[in-house]
Motif scaffolding. Sequence first.
Motif, mmCIF file in Angstrom:
data_model
loop_
_atom_site.group_PDB
_atom_site.id
_atom_site.type_symbol
_atom_site.label_atom_id
_atom_site.label_comp_id
_atom_site.label_asym_id
_atom_site.label_seq_id
_atom_site.Cartn_x
_atom_site.Cartn_y
_atom_site.Cartn_z
ATOM 1 N N LEU A 69 0.926 -1.127 -0.019
ATOM 2 C CA LEU A 69 -0.136 -0.072 -0.024
ATOM 3 C C LEU A 69 0.715 1.342 -0.012
ATOM 4 C CD1 LEU A 69 -2.972 1.382 0.595
ATOM 5 C CD2 LEU A 69 -2.370 1.310 2.902
ATOM 6 N N GLY A 70 0.621 2.336 -0.785
ATOM 7 C CA GLY A 70 1.297 3.542 -0.858
ATOM 8 C C GLY A 70 1.031 4.323 -1.965
ATOM 9 N N VAL A 104 3.146 -0.812 4.102
ATOM 10 C CA VAL A 104 2.919 0.483 3.602
ATOM 11 C C VAL A 104 4.235 1.045 3.357
ATOM 12 C CG1 VAL A 104 2.162 2.769 4.469
ATOM 13 C CG2 VAL A 104 1.332 0.638 5.679
ATOM 14 N N ILE A 118 -2.991 6.111 6.560
ATOM 15 C CA ILE A 118 -3.896 5.036 7.108
ATOM 16 C C ILE A 118 -5.154 5.819 7.758
ATOM 17 C CG2 ILE A 118 -4.505 2.971 8.569
ATOM 18 C CD1 ILE A 118 -2.592 2.189 6.481
ATOM 19 N N GLN A 144 -6.203 2.796 1.067
ATOM 20 C CA GLN A 144 -5.946 2.149 2.203
ATOM 21 C C GLN A 144 -7.186 1.463 2.800
ATOM 22 O OE1 GLN A 144 -7.270 3.542 5.548
ATOM 23 N NE2 GLN A 144 -8.492 4.784 4.273
ATOM 24 N N LYS A 199 5.537 0.368 -5.168
ATOM 25 C CA LYS A 199 4.659 -0.847 -4.660
ATOM 26 C C LYS A 199 4.803 -1.640 -6.079
ATOM 27 C CE LYS A 199 0.243 1.601 -5.023
ATOM 28 N NZ LYS A 199 0.678 2.929 -5.588
ATOM 29 N N ASP A 218 6.492 4.002 0.977
ATOM 30 C CA ASP A 218 6.417 5.523 0.516
ATOM 31 C C ASP A 218 7.902 5.939 -0.229
ATOM 32 O OD1 ASP A 218 5.328 8.138 0.194
ATOM 33 O OD2 ASP A 218 6.428 8.939 1.879
ATOM 34 N N VAL A 222 -1.446 -1.489 11.931
ATOM 35 C CA VAL A 222 -0.963 -0.419 11.358
ATOM 36 C C VAL A 222 -1.597 0.605 11.708
ATOM 37 C CG1 VAL A 222 -0.589 0.448 9.172
ATOM 38 C CG2 VAL A 222 -0.070 -1.859 9.480
ATOM 39 N N VAL A 240 2.896 6.847 7.946
ATOM 40 C CA VAL A 240 1.787 5.729 8.159
ATOM 41 C C VAL A 240 0.620 6.361 8.942
ATOM 42 C CG1 VAL A 240 1.268 3.582 9.013
ATOM 43 C CG2 VAL A 240 3.391 4.207 8.196
#
Lengths: 364, 355, 309
Positions: free
Chosen positions: A35-36, A206, A234, A194, A42, A208, A221, A230
């Motif tokens: 996720l990002g 996660v 999130i 998210q 990713k 970035d 998370v 994060v």
Amino acid sequence: MTAIHLEGLVKRFGDFTALRAMDLEIRDGEFMALLGPSGCGKSTTMNMIAGMEAPTQGRILFDDRDMASVPMGQRGVGFVFQNYAIFTHMTVRQNLAYGLKMRGMPRAEIDKRVGAVAELLQLTSLLDRPSAKLSVNILQRLAIGRSAIIEPAIFLLDEPLSNVDAAFRAVMRTELRHLQHAFRQTMVYVTHDQLEAMTMADRIAVMDHGVLQQVGTPLEVYNNPANVFVARFIGSPGMNLLKGRLADSDRGPVVDLGQLGATPPLPDALAAAARTAGAEEVFYCFRPEEISIAREGRGLAMPVTFVERIGARTIVHLGEGEETAKAVFDNDVGLSAGETAVISANEETVRLFDAASGQAIGSA
Amino acid sequence: MADITFRNVTKRYGETIAVRNTSFTIENNEFFCFFGPPLSGKSTILRLILGLETPDEGEILIGGQPVNGVSPAARNVAMVFQKLALFPHMTARDNVRFPLVERKQPEAQIVARVAEVAEKLHIGHILHKPPAQLSGGERQRVAIARALVRDPAAYLMDDPISALDARLREETRVELKRIQRELGKTLIYVTHDQEEAMSIADRMAILEEGAVSQVGTPVEIYDGPANEYVARLLGSPMMNIVPALLDASRNSFEAAGGAIRLPAGVVPEETSNLGIRPENLKVAPWTDRGEGQPVTVFEVEPLGGHTVVTLEAGGQMLKALMRGQPQIAADSLVALTCSPEQMHFFGTSGETLAR
Amino acid sequence: MVVVDAAGGGGRQDEESRRLGFALTVPAQMLVLFIAAFPLLMQAYISLTDWSPLDGIGWWRAWELWNGFANYSDLATDNRFWGALGRTIIVMAICVPAEFLLGFGLAILFTGNFVGRRFFYSVLLMPMMVVPAVAGYMFFMLFQSGGPVNDILSAIIGSPVQIAWLSDPDLALFAVIASDIWQWTPLMFLILLAGLLGVPEDQLKAATLLGASWWQRFVTIVLPRMKTIIVIALAIRVIENFKVFDTFYIMTGGGPGVATETISIFIYKVTTQELVWGYVAAIGLTILIVLSVVAGVAIKYMSAQRREA
């Protein structure tokens, strides 16, 4: 069923580093979401797992096998593309049969397996239809079926829900999760959403700017973000972050938020952790959902700038400039823009981050 | 004045009826949203307002004047473009000036007007930059400035932020709403995202197959949907709608396999379906002393601040939205409660019944 | 000014305004029809007569020399015509496949990345931009007995080569074919490269991940997806090749003898040297019908493809 180990994975495109030293273990049979935001690395990570791109440095292991010398067609990886990449010049049946046909499997065996997969995915009645004009949810199933039929140990999904409209997403999300239960493969799912990651994944990684920020279950998370990124990423909306300095008051350690005044005393454990960490400037953080609000009383007084009502939910936008926060309620709190609200965060959900490093202080 | 009225407007494309005998009024200076699934007629209505289409039947009035025969250029409504909106080879200022230069207005007037609009939209300090150097939000403001510079009575946007990612959409919609409030002009907005529509609209129209199902403020519509269609369209997760059956003794209604039971007195007689919003469905651990029937937890989706619990009751799936992170396990038994005041009652053709 | 996104709605106009629009374009359509149809009708008319500009009467009075279908029956037994047609078809049967295969090969090469790709790309497109007459002259020079082709062959073999390329009836056809391939392979290359780049990359990756080899991908994904564009490329080249004139005429004048006389050169000679225009008109019309059939088949095929897609 295969576990995936990424060891010190680096990917550079010319001067641009897409991925920096990524270490990640994806367990056997696990549903892992990468996720990002866009550009976080990713998709690059996933493309390297599939073998579409070669890592600049580092290793990719499936169980104990190093994949460096295994070309993409032979890794036993199923890949569902963002646009599904259905072979639109073929029928549904030809799409499903493709992988087996390429392996030169006998016709009868192909027919048997195609029949079985079609049955499982409820595509039987569509088998002889041209695949060009199918609806998105059928395309999604077809894309999954086409990959599943070669029985890959690993399934990779690249934002398969991104071109589906909001109302339909929930349906497809559920369907996808049920399919994972049916196939029981290790699944890696790339998304920038998210909410999608929270509801689907066993664990979330996660990312970035090419750096892995945190790995954990959705609630880990959410509850204990490892860093400021994060915390913000999130949640919907993300966590509120107010900058301040650790200070002492007669009621115990607090965070001095400057113009906003001091926070209520910090919980003991957090205060102790903050003292140990020795951070001066910190972010005082709390979830928009974990706020109580009043017109007066103890707490942080902030001007209400905007009130959004979304059905039963109310999002109150507070503060201006650097010092802003949002508060979410399940009912109408009767505040409107221009008023001043006094908020206090649920003490158990308050987190501190070192303002210099962005890292979480202590762990609750 | 820029109130816009549709009187029994119908628009056909061959056999297809895109807009069906539709009437509504958009008041001056309001943020008005059209919301509906794809092909419900949203974009056709925008095109009718703009004058790109003429109605087959009925009348459209802008500021009280019929505009059926009036050309798009003379209607004084402006469309705000989103994608590729700004000319990349021009500065923001030249982009904003463009519509006025095009109309050959005197230079002094152009300068004054651009300054005025720029001030309203807080873009004075970025006017010298080319679009490539602007942030997404700034670009949006410049695009709006360009639409507003010729002082239209109303401006229109067609699903302008659907291409942005979720987080940016949440921020941009608030920004759009603020801009509209500051400008105080009629903004007509089309979206397919229910959350966006509810967040920003002063009033909204819900469309179904070319016809308006309901017009009202988002809260009015959310709390009092006119029918099942509207009830399902707003809210996430969707409203639970289950058949309600009058039991043999005619003393009570039951739904979801008996998990929900209501005395007949509180339920309108003709009720065929019950609607319960997920946030109004209360879930508690089952105890033997509980009333009614236990139901099975099918699935638990933690979202952090909320948890969506899917329940199986009498062969039907119900969703409950709970606050926080309750400790509920899949396959466990729970009891359901919901107060009758928070329920919606629908008749056989889907219409909402008065209590 | 209000403009709207095409995606914003159906974009269909009212039935009424569509009818009006049609009415307004009728004069223009009549004009186009007249311009297109007039020469054809004139040709058909003349093809049924013995008319020649030397007769001293205007073409509209050609009916005075009416000979029914005599020109067509003469054509059926004219060995020079059949010879020219046969040669044209041989040239086409060699040139078009050669250009197609070479062009396709090059196009595949150019979908990859290699050093100097841009440079070679420009070089490759150059022949197409050379005026055909100039190309004819270039090849005329190249294939002289003392020309560069022989020089190169001499250098390779080590002893002097003196082949009379353009005056040997067997070799002359080879020389003109070489010139055509040189000039028109780039067009094939360009069209097919555009087609190859249009094959969705995701589909190729998907096929690879499903275990398809390069050749399997080519046969199952690339070729089916390029069907239409291949048909277009072949149709363009078949039609163009049928009409080839300038390059060949400058290289050999159709000679030696009639060794390189294609249909176009044949027509040109009959028109300018023998001035039997009624006969020429009959030839022209016959060829037009043949080419229309080729084009018709291609168009029908393509529209069938589109309906499927």
